[in-house]
Design a protein around this motif. Structure first.
Motif, mmCIF file in Angstrom:
data_model
loop_
_atom_site.group_PDB
_atom_site.id
_atom_site.type_symbol
_atom_site.label_atom_id
_atom_site.label_comp_id
_atom_site.label_asym_id
_atom_site.label_seq_id
_atom_site.Cartn_x
_atom_site.Cartn_y
_atom_site.Cartn_z
ATOM 1 N N ASP A 147 0.830 -1.201 0.000
ATOM 2 C CA ASP A 147 0.000 0.000 0.000
ATOM 3 C C ASP A 147 0.864 1.251 0.000
ATOM 4 O OD1 ASP A 147 -2.367 -1.388 -0.036
ATOM 5 O OD2 ASP A 147 -2.669 -1.305 2.139
ATOM 6 N N GLU A 148 0.273 2.396 -0.289
ATOM 7 C CA GLU A 148 0.992 3.665 -0.278
ATOM 8 C C GLU A 148 1.661 3.875 1.080
ATOM 9 O OE1 GLU A 148 0.225 8.446 -1.123
ATOM 10 O OE2 GLU A 148 -1.407 6.986 -1.345
ATOM 11 N N GLY A 149 2.949 4.182 1.053
ATOM 12 C CA GLY A 149 3.709 4.354 2.286
ATOM 13 C C GLY A 149 4.338 3.084 2.800
ATOM 14 N N GLY A 150 3.985 1.934 2.225
ATOM 15 C CA GLY A 150 4.569 0.670 2.640
ATOM 16 C C GLY A 150 5.924 0.464 1.986
ATOM 17 N N PRO A 151 6.704 -0.493 2.468
ATOM 18 C CA PRO A 151 8.062 -0.700 1.940
ATOM 19 C C PRO A 151 8.107 -1.110 0.476
ATOM 20 C CG PRO A 151 7.443 -2.494 3.402
ATOM 21 C CD PRO A 151 6.392 -1.446 3.548
ATOM 22 N N CYS A 152 6.984 -1.572 -0.071
ATOM 23 C CA CYS A 152 6.964 -1.982 -1.475
ATOM 24 C C CYS A 152 6.030 -1.141 -2.337
ATOM 25 C CB CYS A 152 6.561 -3.449 -1.583
ATOM 26 S SG CYS A 152 7.894 -4.576 -1.180
ATOM 27 N N SER A 153 5.657 0.026 -1.873
ATOM 28 C CA SER A 153 4.748 0.861 -2.665
ATOM 29 C C SER A 153 5.389 1.294 -3.976
ATOM 30 C CB SER A 153 4.305 2.079 -1.850
ATOM 31 O OG SER A 153 5.424 2.848 -1.437
ATOM 32 N N ASN A 154 6.690 1.599 -3.959
ATOM 33 C CA ASN A 154 7.367 1.979 -5.197
ATOM 34 C C ASN A 154 7.424 0.808 -6.177
ATOM 35 O OD1 ASN A 154 7.857 4.589 -4.319
ATOM 36 N ND2 ASN A 154 9.889 4.122 -3.519
ATOM 37 N N LEU A 155 7.697 -0.377 -5.651
ATOM 38 C CA LEU A 155 7.729 -1.555 -6.506
ATOM 39 C C LEU A 155 6.354 -1.830 -7.098
ATOM 40 C CD1 LEU A 155 9.105 -4.082 -7.675
ATOM 41 C CD2 LEU A 155 8.530 -5.269 -5.546
ATOM 42 N N ASP A 156 5.316 -1.680 -6.300
ATOM 43 C CA ASP A 156 3.957 -1.928 -6.769
ATOM 44 C C ASP A 156 3.636 -1.040 -7.967
ATOM 45 O OD1 ASP A 156 1.462 -3.290 -6.500
ATOM 46 O OD2 ASP A 156 0.610 -1.458 -5.674
ATOM 47 N N GLU A 157 3.982 0.229 -7.861
ATOM 48 C CA GLU A 157 3.755 1.167 -8.967
ATOM 49 C C GLU A 157 4.615 0.799 -10.173
ATOM 50 O OE1 GLU A 157 4.038 5.993 -9.829
ATOM 51 O OE2 GLU A 157 4.318 5.203 -7.799
ATOM 52 N N TRP A 158 5.871 0.418 -9.918
ATOM 53 C CA TRP A 158 6.773 0.048 -11.008
ATOM 54 C C TRP A 158 6.258 -1.184 -11.747
ATOM 55 C CZ3 TRP A 158 9.720 -4.058 -12.585
ATOM 56 C CH2 TRP A 158 10.705 -3.802 -13.532
ATOM 57 N N LEU A 159 5.784 -2.165 -10.998
ATOM 58 C CA LEU A 159 5.254 -3.379 -11.609
ATOM 59 C C LEU A 159 4.054 -3.067 -12.497
ATOM 60 C CD1 LEU A 159 5.407 -5.846 -8.578
ATOM 61 C CD2 LEU A 159 6.853 -5.922 -10.612
ATOM 62 N N ASP A 160 3.150 -2.230 -12.022
ATOM 63 C CA ASP A 160 1.966 -1.891 -12.799
ATOM 64 C C ASP A 160 2.344 -1.250 -14.135
ATOM 65 O OD1 ASP A 160 0.239 -2.896 -10.908
ATOM 66 O OD2 ASP A 160 -0.131 -0.969 -9.941
ATOM 67 N N TYR A 161 3.429 -0.529 -14.143
ATOM 68 C CA TYR A 161 3.852 0.169 -15.353
ATOM 69 C C TYR A 161 4.680 -0.714 -16.280
ATOM 70 C CZ TYR A 161 5.862 3.796 -18.339
ATOM 71 O OH TYR A 161 6.254 4.552 -19.421
ATOM 72 N N ASN A 162 5.396 -1.691 -15.731
ATOM 73 C CA ASN A 162 6.389 -2.419 -16.516
ATOM 74 C C ASN A 162 6.073 -3.884 -16.815
ATOM 75 O OD1 ASN A 162 8.977 -0.619 -16.914
ATOM 76 N ND2 ASN A 162 8.253 -0.215 -14.821
ATOM 77 N N LEU A 163 5.221 -4.526 -16.042
ATOM 78 C CA LEU A 163 5.025 -5.967 -16.204
ATOM 79 C C LEU A 163 4.631 -6.361 -17.622
ATOM 80 C CD1 LEU A 163 3.207 -7.157 -12.939
ATOM 81 C CD2 LEU A 163 5.564 -7.619 -13.649
ATOM 82 N N GLU A 164 3.667 -5.673 -18.182
ATOM 83 C CA GLU A 164 3.155 -6.056 -19.498
ATOM 84 C C GLU A 164 4.233 -5.986 -20.579
ATOM 85 O OE1 GLU A 164 -0.545 -4.997 -22.542
ATOM 86 O OE2 GLU A 164 -0.292 -3.875 -20.664
ATOM 87 N N LYS A 165 5.185 -5.074 -20.433
ATOM 88 C CA LYS A 165 6.258 -4.928 -21.416
ATOM 89 C C LYS A 165 7.080 -6.208 -21.536
ATOM 90 C CE LYS A 165 6.895 -0.059 -20.145
ATOM 91 N NZ LYS A 165 7.878 0.932 -19.607
ATOM 92 N N PHE A 166 7.143 -6.972 -20.456
ATOM 93 C CA PHE A 166 7.962 -8.174 -20.429
ATOM 94 C C PHE A 166 7.131 -9.458 -20.459
ATOM 95 C CE2 PHE A 166 10.397 -4.717 -18.622
ATOM 96 C CZ PHE A 166 11.631 -4.864 -19.224
ATOM 97 N N GLY A 167 5.819 -9.320 -20.646
ATOM 98 C CA GLY A 167 4.951 -10.482 -20.758
ATOM 99 C C GLY A 167 4.336 -10.953 -19.455
ATOM 100 N N PHE A 168 4.509 -10.181 -18.380
ATOM 101 C CA PHE A 168 3.998 -10.573 -17.063
ATOM 102 C C PHE A 168 2.706 -9.823 -16.722
ATOM 103 C CE2 PHE A 168 8.437 -11.705 -16.955
ATOM 104 C CZ PHE A 168 8.477 -12.870 -16.194
ATOM 105 N N PHE A 169 2.005 -10.325 -15.718
ATOM 106 C CA PHE A 169 0.819 -9.650 -15.187
ATOM 107 C C PHE A 169 0.607 -10.098 -13.743
ATOM 108 C CE2 PHE A 169 -0.844 -13.734 -16.173
ATOM 109 C CZ PHE A 169 -2.078 -13.894 -15.558
ATOM 110 N N LYS A 170 -0.326 -9.446 -13.066
ATOM 111 C CA LYS A 170 -0.680 -9.815 -11.696
ATOM 112 C C LYS A 170 -2.007 -10.569 -11.710
ATOM 113 C CE LYS A 170 1.338 -5.725 -9.397
ATOM 114 N NZ LYS A 170 0.997 -4.527 -8.568
ATOM 115 N N PRO A 171 -1.997 -11.886 -11.541
ATOM 116 C CA PRO A 171 -3.250 -12.649 -11.594
ATOM 117 C C PRO A 171 -4.203 -12.330 -10.445
ATOM 118 C CG PRO A 171 -1.424 -14.059 -10.914
ATOM 119 C CD PRO A 171 -0.828 -12.765 -11.354
#
Length: 237
Positions: A147-171
């Motif tokens: 969640d926002e402010g959590g230790p992985c909030s930056n990663l969460d945003e990065w994943l949403d922007y980049n996963l599809e470029k490499f063929g990945f998604f969040k099931p």
């Protein structure tokens, strides 16, 4: 016609055979990480990891391939022992406070029935942001961490922007009524979609009847409906 090397056997789809996997040791060029994955997922996950490093959000794999036996250990620990179970509303309950049927339903929020985990396929990974981990921090893989402010909030945003470029998604990007939301869980779509199409429900039912699985009578008697809810119900994009 050349054989499709991405296809898996029923045994591989439920975690009983590892011939479709490749082992990555921590002395490899893959940024010091050790994991197993489907042989056709190696290059895509390597590219994703490298891009995350370049962007300053170093992705680390917490969990990758999981065998049937390992999933059975996780499941039986929660079913057979009086442990605390996390529920999708953020509350917890002690497993022995529940009937066997209720216990199966509660465990399914976050743990798959042995044989039904996407981690059996070698296409799916639980990930964390290494840059945000304080020394000695114990990864929990909770919604709050992403969640926002959590230790992985930056990663969460990065994943949403980049996963599809490499063929990945969040099931499990959203709660669809099956598995609870898991923002840390990513999947390589080209291979995982084929695995889902070929998922062997009847074969798994026969295997479960032969195994020592907690609550298996409550599972096998309704495996088709459980598979629809917890295997096939995903965020497909």
């Amino acid at each position: 016609m050349m054989p499709d090397n991405s296809m898996m056997t029923p045994e591989q789809l439920i975690g009983l055979n590892q011939d479709h996997l490749i082992n990555i040791e921590n002395n490899s060029e893959l940024l010091g990480q050790t994991f197993q994955c489907h042989h056709e997922v190696l290059i895509p996950i390597a590219k994703l990891i490298r891009q995350s490093e370049m962007d300053g959000v170093p992705l680390r794999i917490v969990s990758s391939y999981r065998s049937f036996e390992r999933q059975a250990e996780i499941w039986n620990n929660k079913f057979n022992n009086d442990v605390e179970l996390n529920l999708r509303d953020g509350t917890t309950v002690q497993s022995f406070e529940l009937t066997p049927q209720e216990r199966v339903n509660a465990i399914l929020h976050y743990s798959a029935i042995p044989g039904t985990s996407r981690h059996h396929w070698g296409t799916d990974f639980d990930v964390f942001d290494a840059a945000s981990i304080d020394q000695g921090y114990e990864v929990k893989l909770t919604q709050e961490e992403f969640d926002e402010g959590g230790p992985c909030s930056n990663l969460d945003e990065w994943l949403d922007y980049n996963l599809e470029k490499f063929g990945f998604f969040k099931p499990y990007r959203e709660d669809k009524g099956g598995v609870a939301c898991e923002p840390w869980h990513i999947s390589y779509k080209p291979i995982a979609d084929k695995a889902l199409e070929e998922f062997p429900v009847e074969f798994l039912k026969d295997i479960l009847r032969q195994k020592d699985i907690g609550g298996k009578d409550h599972i096998t008697s309704r495996l088709e409906s459980l598979a629809r809810k917890y295997v096939y119900t995903i965020c497909s994009e």
